[in-house]
Structures are given as structure tokens and as C-alpha cells.
Write an enzyme that holds these catalytic residues in place. Sequence first.
Site, PDB file in Angstrom:
ATOM      1  N   TYR A 140       0.863  -1.184   0.000  1.00 38.41           N
ATOM      2  CA  TYR A 140       0.000   0.000   0.000  1.00 38.41           C
ATOM      3  C   TYR A 140       0.897   1.231   0.000  1.00 38.41           C
ATOM      4  CZ  TYR A 140      -3.007   3.756   1.710  1.00 38.41           C
ATOM      5  OH  TYR A 140      -3.662   4.938   1.838  1.00 38.41           O
ATOM      6  N   GLU A 228      -3.429   7.612  -3.938  1.00 38.29           N
ATOM      7  CA  GLU A 228      -3.457   6.351  -3.197  1.00 38.29           C
ATOM      8  C   GLU A 228      -3.334   5.200  -4.182  1.00 38.29           C
ATOM      9  OE1 GLU A 228      -6.106   4.723   0.378  1.00 38.29           O
ATOM     10  OE2 GLU A 228      -7.138   4.611  -1.541  1.00 38.29           O
TER      11      GLU A 228
END
Length: 420
Positions: A140, A228
Site C-alpha cells: 500500500y 493512493e
Amino acid sequence: MGSKLIIFASEFQPTMNIHEYQAKEILKKYGVAVQNGFVAETPEEALAAAERVRDEYNSGWSVVKAQIHAGGRGKGKIQGTEHRGVQVAKSPEGAAEIAKNLLGGTLVTIQTGPAGKLVNKVYIAQDVFYPGANEPEEYYMSVLLDRTKKQNVIIYTTEGGMDIEEVAEHTPEKIHREWVHPATGLQPFQARKIAFNLGLEGNAFKEMVRFVTALYKAYEETDSAMFEINPVLKTSDDKIIAVDAKVDLDDNALYRHKDFLELRDLAEEDPTEVEAGKFNLNYVKLDGNVGCMVNGAGLAMATMDIIKLSGGEPANFLDVGGTANAETVEAGFRIIMSDPNVKAILINIFGGIVRCDRVANGVVEAYKKIGDVKIPIIVRLQGTNAEEAKRIIDESGLKVFSAIALKEAAELVEKVLKEA
């Protein structure tokens, strides 16, 4: 789409969301390696897109992804069916069939709530999770502004995938942060540190350094509010690519990126917020019972606090700015009253740039134009010509309660809610 990992509380910042396929096109321009694909709006287009994926990217299988402005698509389902928002197709014909099941359906995810979002487009992407000598790994990564430190920060973890919120809640020690000083920018040693903390070595290490460097450059030069990538994938042959991408563009910087305005998808936005934008009103719909109209974001926050302390719940955030007039007040009225949950309206204006008597006349004029207003309206005007403004409201003959002190306005809110 990966869900937004909220690490820092931030003040209200208007942003423009874009779809995954659009975000990836932006990233590619800056040299960020992505999972490639093509957008489709019909099953026939999905078939052609899957054939292109097969021929151009040597990917026999493809991934069909619903395009909505919400995360959790992989676990979300089309309302009334078992069709998930992200599915793997083993053939172009299979991709067309999946697209047929998704397009026109309402996808319900953890972020959309029970109402869900209508799927108008799908993204047909190359399958990057192919087996090899080394199994692919997911990470991530996000880039955003840490307002506390007044620096951009890169947030990353080895625990990539769809359940990033659970990682933040249960194992926060697995989440790393790298702050970037605005005077020096991202330094090479910082990109290497990130790759090292992710446990990479060899070619994968070098690829991650390049990935982080390009990603940060894209974030800065597009004046974005947030990037993101979830997941960032290390493929079986040690390539690093963005499998998903969520990009929030800063509304305040769009004048520098006029081409980004073409990326806006009005079908994905709240209709009342779109309408408010036509009058340059900053509007966000909430779930309460008291509508509020103010000038200035700080005053809006204080007004929302007053509403809660008075026993109500704010129904919206509505900032008319420093140039409130009859037209903007009328537009604000109509937008607030379109919400059936609103039981009262509080107008809280500080007359600095704009005189209070001018706002008062605007309120009276707007009230008369709308006509048949059945909910109580409280007007608190403070500042230049506040006393004259109160006289205008009181002598208008309309069902409008006037106040000068904030405490007086709060007491009126409490009173009309009890009566309602």
C-alpha cells in the site's frame, strides 16, 4: 479500488475525484508503471477492449473493474445480485459477459452505503497476477499533505490489499511514513529507505525506487490533494506497478490544470453539490436537520458546532463566500430546502467585506421569490450595519427570526426545533 486510509485529520478541502482509468493515464505521463487497460461503456466495447489487452499486452486473461467514485469495489456487489465490482475474465467473451452484468447496475460497497452507485463504465485491464517462480506481493502507498507537520508525507506498508483500514486499526506498527521537506523535495535516500522498509532487494529494489520517485513527482506537479495506490504490486519478474489508483485533485489548483476539468464526471457527484457549484457555492450535504448558510469556512465550522450544541444536527456545509447577494442567497435557500430532512435554516453571516444590510435585503428578496416557505429561518448578521440589517428583517413581515449575538441565534435554533 483501495479504500482511503485516513491518517491525519484535515480541514475542509474541496477536491475533484476522478476514475481509476483516468488516474492511471495521469500516472503514466510521469513514468509511473501501471496495470494497463481500456475503458468501455457497452459489452461490445468491453469485448473489443479485452481483445486489445490480449493482443497489446500479451494477457489472455483480463480484469473487469467497475468505474465508480468509491472504494471497496472488489468486495462490493451489484444490488440484488452476486456480481462483484471487480472480476477476472478468462476470455474476451467472458469480459463482455461480466461487463453486461455490471453496466447499468448499482454497485454497493462499504464506501457507497446501501444506496450504492450506478455503474456507467468498466475498465478492462491486463491480468498481472500471473503465477511464476516468485509469487506476486502487494503493498500500500499513498501521498498526501500532513497538515500538522506542514509537509507532504508518503504512507506505505507491506500489508497492501482491500483491508487496509484493518491494518491501520489493528497493526499500526506496520504502517511507515516518510515526510518530505518542502525546501528539498523527495531525496534519493528517502526513496531507497522506502524500498528497504518494504523488504525489497535486487531489481525489485531499484524498480521501487523509480516508482516512488515518479509517483511523488506526479503528485507534486499535478497539485493533487491525495494519491493512493492500493495495491502496488511486485510481479513475479520483480516489476513494480500500480494495480489500482485513486487520485483526488485539489479544486483550488484546477485553474493551473484546465485539462483536468475534462475528467470530471458529474454523474458521480451529488446533484445538489453540482447545482451549488453553478453559483460558486461551497456545498457539502450532511445527514442532519438544520440547514446552514454562512460566509467563510471557519464560520461554517463554528455554526455547525452551535447547531449541535442547540440539540440539532447540521444538514449541510454551505459557504456563500464574501460576496453574498440576493442571487446566491436564493440559490442557497433552494438547495438547502431541497433536502426533506431540513426542519430549520440558520443563516450566519459576518459583515466584513459585504455589508449586513445588503445581505438582509438579499434574504428578504430571496424569501419573497421562493414563496411558501414552511420551515423557520433564523438570520444572524454581525458586523457592518448589523443593527440596520436586523431592522430590515424584523420589519419585512416574513417568518424570519433575526439575531445579532451568536448565543441568541443558538437559542432560536433550539426553540424552533422544539416547536417543530
